[in-house]
Enzyme design. Structure first.
Site, PDB file in Angstrom:
ATOM      1  NE  ARG A  73      -3.608   0.066   2.499  1.00 41.77           N
ATOM      2  CZ  ARG A  73      -4.272   0.444   3.281  1.00 41.77           C
ATOM      3  NH1 ARG A  73      -4.301  -0.587   4.444  1.00 41.77           N
ATOM      4  NH2 ARG A  73      -5.126   1.450   3.700  1.00 41.77           N
ATOM      5  CD  GLN A 108     -13.773   7.590   6.938  1.00 40.68           C
ATOM      6  OE1 GLN A 108     -14.052   6.403   7.413  1.00 40.68           O
ATOM      7  NE2 GLN A 108     -14.511   8.383   6.080  1.00 40.68           N
ATOM      8  CB  VAL A 110      -3.587   5.744   5.892  1.00 33.90           C
ATOM      9  CG1 VAL A 110      -4.446   5.839   7.039  1.00 33.90           C
ATOM     10  CG2 VAL A 110      -3.827   4.700   4.941  1.00 33.90           C
ATOM     11  CG  ASP A 111      -4.399   7.946  -0.027  1.00 32.55           C
ATOM     12  OD1 ASP A 111      -5.467   7.960  -0.154  1.00 32.55           O
ATOM     13  OD2 ASP A 111      -4.300   9.451   0.725  1.00 32.55           O
ATOM     14  CG  HIS A 128      -8.849   6.152  10.282  1.00 33.09           C
ATOM     15  ND1 HIS A 128      -9.814   5.858   9.248  1.00 33.09           N
ATOM     16  CD2 HIS A 128      -9.580   6.511  11.470  1.00 33.09           C
ATOM     17  CE1 HIS A 128     -11.205   5.855   9.912  1.00 33.09           C
ATOM     18  NE2 HIS A 128     -10.946   6.266  11.135  1.00 33.09           N
ATOM     19  CG  ASN A 283     -20.620   7.392  -2.792  1.00 30.71           C
ATOM     20  OD1 ASN A 283     -20.462   6.445  -3.525  1.00 30.71           O
ATOM     21  ND2 ASN A 283     -19.867   7.234  -1.590  1.00 30.71           N
TER      22      ASN A 283
HETATM   23  C1  BV8 Z   1     -12.485   2.031  17.892  1.00 36.43           C
HETATM   24  C2  BV8 Z   1      -6.431   2.631   8.670  1.00 36.43           C
HETATM   25  C3  BV8 Z   1     -12.314   1.774  20.264  1.00 36.43           C
HETATM   26  C4  BV8 Z   1      -5.765   1.369   8.687  1.00 36.43           C
HETATM   27  C5  BV8 Z   1      -8.867   2.352   9.084  1.00 36.43           C
HETATM   28  C6  BV8 Z   1     -19.936   1.498  16.375  1.00 36.43           C
HETATM   29  C7  BV8 Z   1     -20.631   0.595  15.471  1.00 36.43           C
HETATM   30  C8  BV8 Z   1     -19.974  -0.429  14.845  1.00 36.43           C
HETATM   31  C9  BV8 Z   1     -18.603  -0.672  15.019  1.00 36.43           C
HETATM   32  C10 BV8 Z   1     -17.918  -0.031  15.776  1.00 36.43           C
HETATM   33  C11 BV8 Z   1     -18.507   1.282  16.401  1.00 36.43           C
HETATM   34  N1  BV8 Z   1     -17.556   1.830  16.981  1.00 36.43           N
HETATM   35  C12 BV8 Z   1     -16.395   1.153  16.796  1.00 36.43           C
HETATM   36  C13 BV8 Z   1     -16.477   0.173  16.146  1.00 36.43           C
HETATM   37  C14 BV8 Z   1     -15.539  -0.820  15.528  1.00 36.43           C
HETATM   38  C15 BV8 Z   1     -14.731  -0.259  14.352  1.00 36.43           C
HETATM   39  C16 BV8 Z   1     -15.637  -0.077  13.020  1.00 36.43           C
HETATM   40  O1  BV8 Z   1     -16.139   1.074  12.932  1.00 36.43           O
HETATM   41  N2  BV8 Z   1     -15.956  -1.266  12.579  1.00 36.43           N
HETATM   42  C17 BV8 Z   1     -16.757  -1.178  11.218  1.00 36.43           C
HETATM   43  C18 BV8 Z   1     -16.031  -2.022  10.222  1.00 36.43           C
HETATM   44  C19 BV8 Z   1     -18.319  -1.691  11.580  1.00 36.43           C
HETATM   45  N3  BV8 Z   1     -14.009   0.813  14.603  1.00 36.43           N
HETATM   46  C20 BV8 Z   1     -12.942   0.913  15.177  1.00 36.43           C
HETATM   47  O2  BV8 Z   1     -12.262  -0.166  15.320  1.00 36.43           O
HETATM   48  C21 BV8 Z   1     -11.914   2.307  15.423  1.00 36.43           C
HETATM   49  N4  BV8 Z   1     -11.536   2.209  16.839  1.00 36.43           N
HETATM   50  O3  BV8 Z   1     -13.556   2.045  17.776  1.00 36.43           O
HETATM   51  O4  BV8 Z   1     -11.621   2.018  18.969  1.00 36.43           O
HETATM   52  C22 BV8 Z   1     -11.604   2.157  21.203  1.00 36.43           C
HETATM   53  C23 BV8 Z   1     -11.837   3.375  22.090  1.00 36.43           C
HETATM   54  C24 BV8 Z   1     -11.125   3.592  22.926  1.00 36.43           C
HETATM   55  C25 BV8 Z   1      -9.797   2.985  23.165  1.00 36.43           C
HETATM   56  C26 BV8 Z   1      -9.589   1.829  22.370  1.00 36.43           C
HETATM   57  C27 BV8 Z   1     -10.562   1.435  21.328  1.00 36.43           C
HETATM   58  C28 BV8 Z   1     -11.005   2.525  14.533  1.00 36.43           C
HETATM   59  C29 BV8 Z   1     -11.500   2.558  12.970  1.00 36.43           C
HETATM   60  C30 BV8 Z   1     -10.301   2.718  12.152  1.00 36.43           C
HETATM   61  C31 BV8 Z   1      -9.710   1.705  11.463  1.00 36.43           C
HETATM   62  N5  BV8 Z   1      -8.653   2.141  10.429  1.00 36.43           N
HETATM   63  N6  BV8 Z   1      -7.899   2.640   8.437  1.00 36.43           N
HETATM   64  C32 BV8 Z   1      -5.537   1.006   7.124  1.00 36.43           C
HETATM   65  O5  BV8 Z   1      -6.062   1.926   6.382  1.00 36.43           O
HETATM   66  O6  BV8 Z   1      -4.993  -0.096   7.027  1.00 36.43           O
HETATM   67  S1  BV8 Z   1     -10.576   2.282   8.762  1.00 36.43           S
HETATM   68  C33 BV8 Z   1     -10.573   2.177   6.857  1.00 36.43           C
HETATM   69  O7  BV8 Z   1     -11.474   1.667   6.551  1.00 36.43           O
HETATM   70  C34 BV8 Z   1     -10.376   3.536   6.241  1.00 36.43           C
HETATM   71  O8  BV8 Z   1      -9.449   4.434   6.786  1.00 36.43           O
HETATM   72  C35 BV8 Z   1     -11.901   4.050   6.295  1.00 36.43           C
HETATM   73  O9  BV8 Z   1     -11.887   4.563   7.317  1.00 36.43           O
HETATM   74  C36 BV8 Z   1     -12.479   2.640   6.183  1.00 36.43           C
HETATM   75  C37 BV8 Z   1     -12.870   2.392   4.490  1.00 36.43           C
HETATM   76  O10 BV8 Z   1     -14.142   3.204   4.556  1.00 36.43           O
HETATM   77  P1  BV8 Z   1     -14.267   4.056   3.368  1.00 36.43           P
HETATM   78  O11 BV8 Z   1     -13.163   5.115   3.381  1.00 36.43           O
HETATM   79  O12 BV8 Z   1     -15.782   4.637   3.510  1.00 36.43           O
HETATM   80  O13 BV8 Z   1     -14.131   3.339   2.147  1.00 36.43           O
HETATM   81  P2  BV8 Z   1     -15.019   2.074   1.556  1.00 36.43           P
HETATM   82  O14 BV8 Z   1     -14.264   1.268   0.486  1.00 36.43           O
HETATM   83  O15 BV8 Z   1     -15.848   1.490   2.441  1.00 36.43           O
HETATM   84  O16 BV8 Z   1     -16.111   2.972   0.564  1.00 36.43           O
HETATM   85  C38 BV8 Z   1     -15.722   3.882  -0.316  1.00 36.43           C
HETATM   86  C39 BV8 Z   1     -16.886   4.746  -0.923  1.00 36.43           C
HETATM   87  O17 BV8 Z   1     -16.369   5.623  -1.839  1.00 36.43           O
HETATM   88  C40 BV8 Z   1     -17.947   4.062  -1.209  1.00 36.43           C
HETATM   89  O18 BV8 Z   1     -19.312   4.530  -0.921  1.00 36.43           O
HETATM   90  C41 BV8 Z   1     -17.952   4.114  -2.907  1.00 36.43           C
HETATM   91  O19 BV8 Z   1     -19.214   4.107  -3.419  1.00 36.43           O
HETATM   92  C42 BV8 Z   1     -17.198   5.300  -3.133  1.00 36.43           C
HETATM   93  N7  BV8 Z   1     -16.490   5.741  -4.303  1.00 36.43           N
HETATM   94  C43 BV8 Z   1     -15.729   4.746  -4.950  1.00 36.43           C
HETATM   95  N8  BV8 Z   1     -15.108   5.660  -5.797  1.00 36.43           N
HETATM   96  C44 BV8 Z   1     -15.436   6.874  -5.927  1.00 36.43           C
HETATM   97  C45 BV8 Z   1     -16.401   6.970  -4.771  1.00 36.43           C
HETATM   98  N9  BV8 Z   1     -16.972   8.137  -4.538  1.00 36.43           N
HETATM   99  C46 BV8 Z   1     -16.407   9.152  -5.137  1.00 36.43           C
HETATM  100  N10 BV8 Z   1     -15.620   9.040  -6.071  1.00 36.43           N
HETATM  101  C47 BV8 Z   1     -15.250   7.897  -6.491  1.00 36.43           C
HETATM  102  N11 BV8 Z   1     -14.349   7.931  -7.714  1.00 36.43           N
END
Ligand code: BV8
Length: 325
Positions: A73, A108, A110-111, A128, A283
């Site tokens: 990455r 969000q 990290v790139d 992130h 989006n």
């Molecule tokens: C934490 C870094 C607690 C690493 C990342 C509440 C409810 C449910 C679950 C949870 C909750 N609270 C916490 C959780 C757990 C978890 C979570 O959210 N799980 C999810 C999966 C349900 N959250 C955590 O673990 C967080 N930490 O809660 O800690 C805590 C608190 C105190 C003390 C100790 C612990 C940490 C979350 C961060 C994780 N790290 N990244 C790495 O990258 O390797 S997250 C990573 O995935 C990205 O950073 C980003 O955030 C996420 C991906 O999401 P998107 O960026 O939205 O990307 P995605 O592919 O999903 O969607 C792309 C979109 O773009 C689509 O809509 C698509 O249609 C659109 N698109 C595509 N092309 C285009 C476009 N739009 C426009 N133009 C285009 N060309």
């Protein structure tokens, strides 16, 4: 782009009803820079789910595997270039104050592409972390290094640049699922597995000694400075975001290229709505526009953002031209 909604959006952002703007960005913002999103095939690296690899457990169990994932990455992000979406937000960060606006970008991603588009760092929060920050993992060492773009980080991490033995075959395969050509660009027989699916470059067994090690304590394993699932976001970053949202009403949040599926990042949209702020979503997926009672801009963020923000940032083509790295 629906002109009606564009006109009303332009009307709103040029009034002083819209003084404070927040942007929440996701992987979709960097999609047209060639970087995979976490959705669909982008959510996989070789046969591993990116979200499984982005965890402290995965790193503890097999740091060699996780470092090959992040080395790949880092390489892809280094090869990538900021797109007009990054530049539009960067330009807004430069002109906002002169237009009587307050602006902050929460990414969000990290790139590092927003930074490379010269987004004002005072108005950018990397929720992130970054692929180009390295941190020591040993308990009593606080070593952290930013802006490390060295590739590969160690000789053993050489060769992680490609996911597939024959990337072009993958490309073609995804385009025409049924096509079964077996010749690659230089005419040699393509590497097609017996199952007919293109093959991944092998994951190497890399001993701990072959992985990035802390230059300060000399023993600790370095890890990428990103927030893994289950880990808290940096408190400093959370505080700065809270400061911005609580010190004045946010009038508008731009929700750009994100599936709003990861928390707490996704929570900022609702916090702005609870303050009576308006929402504009950019989006490519109709589904991710649903439920938005504000502006819905369907399409590529790299194309939509320059148009949507034009009354504030002007025509950015010149900015982009001059900034060719
Ligand atoms: C934490 C870094 C607690 C690493 C990342 C509440 C409810 C449910 C679950 C949870 C909750 N609270 C916490 C959780 C757990 C978890 C979570 O959210 N799980 C999810 C999966 C349900 N959250 C955590 O673990 C967080 N930490 O809660 O800690 C805590 C608190 C105190 C003390 C100790 C612990 C940490 C979350 C961060 C994780 N790290 N990244 C790495 O990258 O390797 S997250 C990573 O995935 C990205 O950073 C980003 O955030 C996420 C991906 O999401 P998107 O960026 O939205 O990307 P995605 O592919 O999903 O969607 C792309 C979109 O773009 C689509 O809509 C698509 O249609 C659109 N698109 C595509 N092309 C285009 C476009 N739009 C426009 N133009 C285009 N060309």
């Amino acid at each position: 782009m629906n002109q009606g909604s564009l006109a009303s959006f332009h009307e709103y952002i040029t009034t002083d009803k819209c003084r404070t703007i927040l942007a929440l960005c996701g992987a979709g913002l960097s999609a047209s820079s060639g970087l995979p999103t976490f959705r669909g095939s982008g959510g996989l690296w070789k046969n591993y789910s990116s979200m499984d690899l982005a965890t402290p457990d995965a790193f503890n169990v097999d740091p060699g595997l996780v470092w090959q994932f992040y080395s790949y990455r880092r390489y892809k992000a280094i090869q990538a270039k900021p797109n007009n979406g990054h530049y539009a937000l960067s330009q807004l960060s430069k002109v906002a104050a002169s237009k009587g606006k307050k602006f902050l970008t929460l990414t969000q991603n990290v790139d590092g592409l927003s930074r490379r588009a010269h987004h004002d760092p005072e108005q950018l929060l990397e929720l992130h972390g970054s692929l180009f920050t390295l941190k020591c993992t040993s308990f009593d060492c606080t070593y952290t290094e930013n802006n490390n773009f060295k590739h590969p980080l160690t000789p053993q991490l050489q060769g992680c640049e490609e996911e597939w033995i024959n990337p072009r075959k993958r490309q073609r395969r995804t385009e025409n699922e049924n096509e079964n050509e077996n010749e690659n660009e230089d005419g040699k027989d393509a590497v097609i597995s017996t199952t007919g699916s293109p093959e991944f470059t092998p994951v190497k067994e890399i001993p701990r000694s072959g992985l990035p090690t802390c230059p300060q304590c000399k023993t600790g394993l370095l890890r990428p400075g990103v927030v893994w699932f289950g880990e808290s976001l940096p408190f400093k970053v959370l505080d700065q975001a809270d400061q911005f949202i609580m010190s004045q009403k946010v009038d508008l949040i731009l929700v750009i290229g994100t599936s709003q599926s990861v928390w707490p990042a996704a929570g900022y949209v609702n916090r702005v709505k609870l303050q009576g702020g308006k929402v504009a979503i950019f989006n490519t997926d109709e589904e991710d526009l649903e439920g938005c009672d504000g502006w819905k801009f369907l399409g590529d963020a790299a194309e939509l953002l320059p148009q949507a923000l034009k009354p504030l940032i002007g025509d950015i083509t010149e900015v982009v031209e001059n900034d060719k790295e």
